[in-house]
Scaffold this motif. Sequence first.
Motif, mmCIF file in Angstrom:
data_model
loop_
_atom_site.group_PDB
_atom_site.id
_atom_site.type_symbol
_atom_site.label_atom_id
_atom_site.label_comp_id
_atom_site.label_asym_id
_atom_site.label_seq_id
_atom_site.Cartn_x
_atom_site.Cartn_y
_atom_site.Cartn_z
ATOM 1 N N VAL A 94 -15.505 21.706 -22.965
ATOM 2 C CA VAL A 94 -14.099 21.454 -23.294
ATOM 3 C C VAL A 94 -13.877 21.261 -24.792
ATOM 4 C CG1 VAL A 94 -12.131 19.908 -22.929
ATOM 5 C CG2 VAL A 94 -13.612 20.523 -21.000
ATOM 6 N N PRO A 95 -14.691 20.451 -25.495
ATOM 7 C CA PRO A 95 -14.498 20.306 -26.944
ATOM 8 C C PRO A 95 -14.664 21.612 -27.708
ATOM 9 C CG PRO A 95 -15.869 18.522 -26.098
ATOM 10 C CD PRO A 95 -15.726 19.511 -24.988
ATOM 11 N N CYS A 96 -15.451 22.543 -27.157
ATOM 12 C CA CYS A 96 -15.618 23.849 -27.817
ATOM 13 C C CYS A 96 -14.283 24.591 -27.885
ATOM 14 C CB CYS A 96 -16.641 24.700 -27.071
ATOM 15 S SG CYS A 96 -18.315 24.028 -27.074
ATOM 16 N N ARG A 97 -13.500 24.417 -26.844
ATOM 17 C CA ARG A 97 -12.179 25.051 -26.808
ATOM 18 C C ARG A 97 -11.261 24.451 -27.877
ATOM 19 N NH1 ARG A 97 -9.382 27.992 -22.757
ATOM 20 N NH2 ARG A 97 -11.279 27.860 -21.504
ATOM 21 N N GLU A 98 -11.435 23.152 -28.154
ATOM 22 C CA GLU A 98 -10.602 22.476 -29.146
ATOM 23 C C GLU A 98 -10.855 23.015 -30.551
ATOM 24 O OE1 GLU A 98 -11.416 18.331 -28.840
ATOM 25 O OE2 GLU A 98 -10.832 18.182 -26.724
ATOM 26 N N LYS A 128 -15.802 36.362 -20.564
ATOM 27 C CA LYS A 128 -14.378 36.118 -20.320
ATOM 28 C C LYS A 128 -13.810 35.171 -21.364
ATOM 29 C CE LYS A 128 -11.170 34.345 -16.819
ATOM 30 N NZ LYS A 128 -11.062 33.752 -15.445
ATOM 31 N N TRP A 129 -14.587 34.164 -21.711
ATOM 32 C CA TRP A 129 -14.155 33.144 -22.684
ATOM 33 C C TRP A 129 -13.868 33.791 -24.041
ATOM 34 C CZ3 TRP A 129 -15.865 30.060 -26.953
ATOM 35 C CH2 TRP A 129 -15.309 28.784 -27.018
ATOM 36 N N VAL A 157 -23.353 20.207 -26.847
ATOM 37 C CA VAL A 157 -22.393 21.143 -27.433
ATOM 38 C C VAL A 157 -21.022 20.483 -27.543
ATOM 39 C CG1 VAL A 157 -23.523 23.276 -26.766
ATOM 40 C CG2 VAL A 157 -22.089 22.122 -25.110
ATOM 41 N N PRO A 158 -20.267 20.835 -28.579
ATOM 42 C CA PRO A 158 -20.617 21.765 -29.656
ATOM 43 C C PRO A 158 -21.340 21.077 -30.808
ATOM 44 C CG PRO A 158 -18.346 21.086 -29.919
ATOM 45 C CD PRO A 158 -18.853 20.396 -28.679
ATOM 46 N N ILE A 174 -22.048 17.227 -35.584
ATOM 47 C CA ILE A 174 -22.136 17.004 -34.139
ATOM 48 C C ILE A 174 -20.735 16.790 -33.579
ATOM 49 C CG2 ILE A 174 -23.041 15.491 -32.329
ATOM 50 C CD1 ILE A 174 -25.374 14.864 -34.167
ATOM 51 N N GLY A 175 -20.436 17.491 -32.489
ATOM 52 C CA GLY A 175 -19.116 17.384 -31.882
ATOM 53 C C GLY A 175 -18.200 18.485 -32.387
#
Length: 202
Positions: A94-98, A128-129, A157-158, A174-175
Amino acid sequence: MAGNKTTSSEAQSRLTSEKRRGLMVALPLAVFVALALVLGWGLTRNADDIPSALIGKPLPEFNLSPVKGRTLGLSSADLRGQVSLLNVFASWCVPCREEHPLFMQIAQEGKVPLYGLNYKDQARDVEKWLNTLGDPYTRTGADLDGRVAIDWGVYGVPETFVIGADGRIAYKHIGPVTREALGKTILPLVERLQSEAREPRP
């Protein structure tokens, strides 16, 4: 006399029992306070302040196949010769999407090449992502079993690394990367490393 001795013995016994009860109460309390201090210290630290043993060292050797839908994989050789960023990501993160919009911005501006290390992902999911959100990566390697990430000292991740033109790891974030971290720390470091790489060596 016997009565006095008995009374004195009983008093000492009561005193010893009270001390024991006091210790039984104080010890758990001391442990709780110590744990609370450690937890509070951990919560107030910035994630990107966590030190990495790899800073200043050559990047780990690896060679990964491309993720599904892409033709270019990723190897350690691709990360030498120019200053670059390596982003460890996953479609289930989820944080990768942010942080992804910021990486799309980096790709559009073209100031620094961005490489992707896809961590323990399903082939169709990452395809797909990237097709849906956009693909900011110059190359993307599929780290299916997570072994390459372990060599990089990845906590989760991330994570994003700044790599110098000499192939050494200069910084680890990190993050999710934020606009503040990008503007105040990551990009200024990239610009400094790029300037140093352009300087003629004696």
